[in-house]
Design an enzyme around this catalytic site. Structure first.
Site, PDB file in Angstrom:
ATOM      1  N   LYS A 274      16.947  30.712  32.560  1.00 14.39           N
ATOM      2  CA  LYS A 274      16.588  30.419  31.233  1.00 14.39           C
ATOM      3  C   LYS A 274      15.359  29.339  31.495  1.00 14.39           C
ATOM      4  O   LYS A 274      15.241  28.702  32.383  1.00 14.39           O
ATOM      5  CB  LYS A 274      17.721  29.383  30.584  1.00 14.39           C
ATOM      6  CG  LYS A 274      18.693  30.254  30.237  1.00 14.39           C
ATOM      7  CD  LYS A 274      19.893  29.167  29.279  1.00 14.39           C
ATOM      8  CE  LYS A 274      21.003  30.111  28.716  1.00 14.39           C
ATOM      9  NZ  LYS A 274      20.753  30.876  27.743  1.00 14.39           N
TER      10      LYS A 274
ATOM     11  N   ARG B  68      29.486  37.716  27.416  1.00  7.58           N
ATOM     12  CA  ARG B  68      30.295  38.881  26.970  1.00  7.58           C
ATOM     13  C   ARG B  68      31.140  39.666  28.414  1.00  7.58           C
ATOM     14  O   ARG B  68      31.795  40.311  28.067  1.00  7.58           O
ATOM     15  CB  ARG B  68      29.192  39.914  26.182  1.00  7.58           C
ATOM     16  CG  ARG B  68      28.058  40.286  27.216  1.00  7.58           C
ATOM     17  CD  ARG B  68      26.890  40.960  26.206  1.00  7.58           C
ATOM     18  NE  ARG B  68      26.101  39.912  25.621  1.00  7.58           N
ATOM     19  CZ  ARG B  68      25.125  40.022  24.879  1.00  7.58           C
ATOM     20  NH1 ARG B  68      24.671  41.161  24.489  1.00  7.58           N
ATOM     21  NH2 ARG B  68      24.298  38.980  24.298  1.00  7.58           N
TER      22      ARG B  68
HETATM   23  N1  BES Z   1      25.240  30.907  26.150  1.00  2.00           N
HETATM   24  C1  BES Z   1      24.143  31.582  25.650  1.00  2.00           C
HETATM   25  C2  BES Z   1      24.106  31.576  24.101  1.00  2.00           C
HETATM   26  C3  BES Z   1      23.384  30.401  23.761  1.00  2.00           C
HETATM   27  C4  BES Z   1      21.858  29.909  23.687  1.00  2.00           C
HETATM   28  C5  BES Z   1      23.972  29.473  22.917  1.00  2.00           C
HETATM   29  C6  BES Z   1      21.333  29.021  23.154  1.00  2.00           C
HETATM   30  C7  BES Z   1      23.466  28.420  22.035  1.00  2.00           C
HETATM   31  C8  BES Z   1      21.940  28.186  22.269  1.00  2.00           C
HETATM   32  C9  BES Z   1      24.113  32.984  26.183  1.00  2.00           C
HETATM   33  O1  BES Z   1      24.938  33.188  27.386  1.00  2.00           O
HETATM   34  C10 BES Z   1      23.035  33.640  26.368  1.00  2.00           C
HETATM   35  O2  BES Z   1      22.325  33.029  27.096  1.00  2.00           O
HETATM   36  N2  BES Z   1      22.675  34.485  25.542  1.00  2.00           N
HETATM   37  C11 BES Z   1      21.388  35.249  25.529  1.00  2.00           C
HETATM   38  C12 BES Z   1      21.639  36.666  25.355  1.00  2.00           C
HETATM   39  C13 BES Z   1      20.277  37.482  25.706  1.00  2.00           C
HETATM   40  C14 BES Z   1      20.008  37.573  26.968  1.00  2.00           C
HETATM   41  C15 BES Z   1      20.662  38.744  25.029  1.00  2.00           C
HETATM   42  C16 BES Z   1      20.492  34.631  24.392  1.00  2.00           C
HETATM   43  O3  BES Z   1      21.176  34.212  23.560  1.00  2.00           O
HETATM   44  O4  BES Z   1      19.293  34.105  24.785  1.00  2.00           O
HETATM   45 MN    MN Z   2      23.764  33.145  28.960  1.00  2.00          MN
END
Ligand code: BES
Ligand code: MN
Ligand code: ZN
Length: 494
Positions: free
Chosen positions: A277, A351
């Site tokens: 990230k 997931r």
């Molecule tokens: N934990 C995150 C989702 C999230 C992001 C929750 C920001 C709250 C604030 C999750 O594991 C994630 O990283 N999801 C990705 C999915 C994508 C790679 C398809 C996302 O939301 O960017």
């Molecule tokens: Mn994630």
């Protein structure tokens, strides 16, 4: 905090701080009118001077009350009479507790049950007073000294004799839910270096130790290996902290009644893995275990309410970090269900840990399965931070959750899980891919989960936008503990 119901009439009441209500256009509530009479028109004088109009969430603190027994009065504005929604009642209560807090009193008496609220009864109002006040008094202190701890220790809620029973019911529910919310927030606000999967597992064991009807079992990585949980284990492979699958069993109902299974995403830190990230705001990914913390909070509330239900809580817990051993884009995993998964983005890890837990849930022969997860940033794009996203394969279950969310003022909004979206998860190399591309990200995430929830009634609540507040007032909210607790309460009475 000690919350209680008090059915004394106002003229006999002794209080460090008494809260009464006022409507817009300076119309006093019944309790405020009585109090005004007892204090030689003191409130009327302040009103005449224009110190409070009665607009929603306006408050006025009156010190030096010239009447023995009552030290201070807080007048709380509720807005237009006859137009007070449940949301507005809560908003005014939040302002009220802030003023009480600032006044530094040790004990307060709340005479705000005589305010007329749309679609609400005394039990609901009592419960909200406890929940909103408790929210206002929450303070994180695990790793930071608080020199100015709020002195408020006791809140008595005044009610007329005939409504005492209703108020007691609301009080009991409010206290149970508030304690559940507190547990969830305390765990969620902890940093990732303290709240690890092992720490969460210990907390679950402690919780279970406090209640006879609650048992806890921790599945270790070796157990997951034996079960074939290739998706869950692939996420924790990139972390030095061992994954835990926390399994809680609350036996409040008949021995043979099918349980409600609650699954909570317990990522104690989500750096994204190899699909790292961006640095900005990454600290907030300590909150990626809020679903798991909510399951613990809900079970705490359920035990305090002694609910006549069987509930299973499952919390897959892991970190998601970049490492030489971590998942790589393109890797293919075999999940416990036997379905293979192509990892196109290692940051879509929630997931992966949830799908094996959904498969595992089958063994409990669930009545329904509800998962709670900070699953997608896309959910925040779609809905903002007001409602949580609701998804599911069963209209009755989704309607029940929507109804509960409105009653609890812990909102959800339903989103589709239509088969058209499943197309987006196609992979040339596996049964499905773990991401569906840029469109409808919260929906494709739910679609992914749905492929592991085909054998039972299932709902998924995406709490990415609601489990914590971002910005200057950063902190956990405890959502969706009130919503799911309300759903469980409704199940008992149904
Ligand atoms: N934990 C995150 C989702 C999230 C992001 C929750 C920001 C709250 C604030 C999750 O594991 C994630 O990283 N999801 C990705 C999915 C994508 C790679 C398809 C996302 O939301 O960017
Ligand atoms: Mn994630
Ligand atoms: Zn995550």
């Amino acid at each position: 905090m000690d919350y209680s119901i008090e059915s004394l009439s106002l003229d006999k009441l002794q209080s460090d701080c008494l809260l009464v209500g006022i409507y817009e256009n300076q119309q006093l509530s019944p309790a405020a009118t009585t109090l005004d009479g007892l204090c030689d028109g003191l409130l009327s004088k302040f009103i005449a001077r224009g110190d409070i109009k009665g607009k929603n969430a306006e408050t006025l603190l009156i010190n030096n009350v010239p009447r023995a027994g009552i030290e201070r009065i807080v007048v709380v504005g509720f807005g237009e009479r006859g137009k007070l929604t449940r949301k507005l009642y809560r908003k005014a209560l939040a302002a009220a507790i802030k003023t009480v807090k600032d006044s530094k009193v040790k004990a307060a008496t709340c005479a705000l049950l005589d305010i007329e609220v749309e679609k609400a009864d005394i039990s609901w109002q009592t419960r909200q007073i406890v929940e909103v006040f408790n929210e206002g008094l929450y303070q994180y202190c695990a790793t930071k000294k608080v020199d100015d701890k709020f002195p408020l220790q006791q809140l008595r809620i005044a009610v007329t004799d005939s409504l005492k029973q209703q108020a007691e019911t609301g009080l009991q529910q409010g206290v149970a839910i508030a304690q559940g919310v507190d547990l969830t927030k305390q765990l969620a606000d902890l940093p990732g270096n303290i709240c690890t999967p092992s720490y969460l597992a210990e907390q679950a064991l402690i919780l279970a130790g406090q209640h006879e009807k609650l048992d806890c079992e921790i599945l270790e990585e070796s157990d997951m290996e034996a079960l074939g949980m290739g998706a869950l284990l692939s996420v924790s492979r990139g972390s030095r902290q061992p994954a835990k699958l926390i399994s809680l069993n609350y036996q409040g109902g008949d021995a043979n009644a099918r349980p409600i299974v609650l699954i909570g995403k317990g990522l104690t830190f989500d750096a994204g893995g190899i699909s790292l990230k961006p640095g900005q705001g990454m600290d907030e990914m300590k909150y990626d275990m809020c679903g798991g913390a909510s399951v613990l909070g809900i079970l705490r509330a359920a035990t305090l309410l002694n609910l006549r239900l069987n509930i299973v809580g499952l919390i897959p817990s892991s970190e998601n970090l970049p490492d030489g051993n971590a998942n790589k884009p393109g890797d293919i995993l075999t999940s416990m269900s036997g379905k293979t998964i192509e990892v196109l983005n290692t940051d879509a890890e929630g997931r992966l840990i949830l799908c094996d837990t959904l498969t595992y849930a089958k063994k409990f022969n669930p009545e329904v399965v509800i998962d709670l997860a900070t699953l997608t940033g896309a959910c925040i794009v779609a809905l903002g931070r007001v409602p949580s996203g609701l998804f599911g394969n069963d209209d009755k279950l989704c309607d029940d959750l929507l109804g509960a969310s409105e009653a609890a003022c812990d909102l959800v909004w339903r989103m589709p899980v239509w088969e058209e979206y499943q197309e987006l998860l196609k992979s040339n190399f596996a049964d499905l891919a773990n991401i569906g591309g840029p469109d409808g990200g919260s929906i494709t995430a739910a679609c992914f989960l749905s492929r592991f929830a085909e054998d039972f009634r299932w709902a998924h609540i995406d709490i990415a936008g609601t489990a914590w507040r971002t910005g200057a007032n950063k902190g956990a909210t405890g959502r969706p503990v009130p919503l799911v607790s309300q759903y469980l309460l409704n199940r008992v009475s149904a």
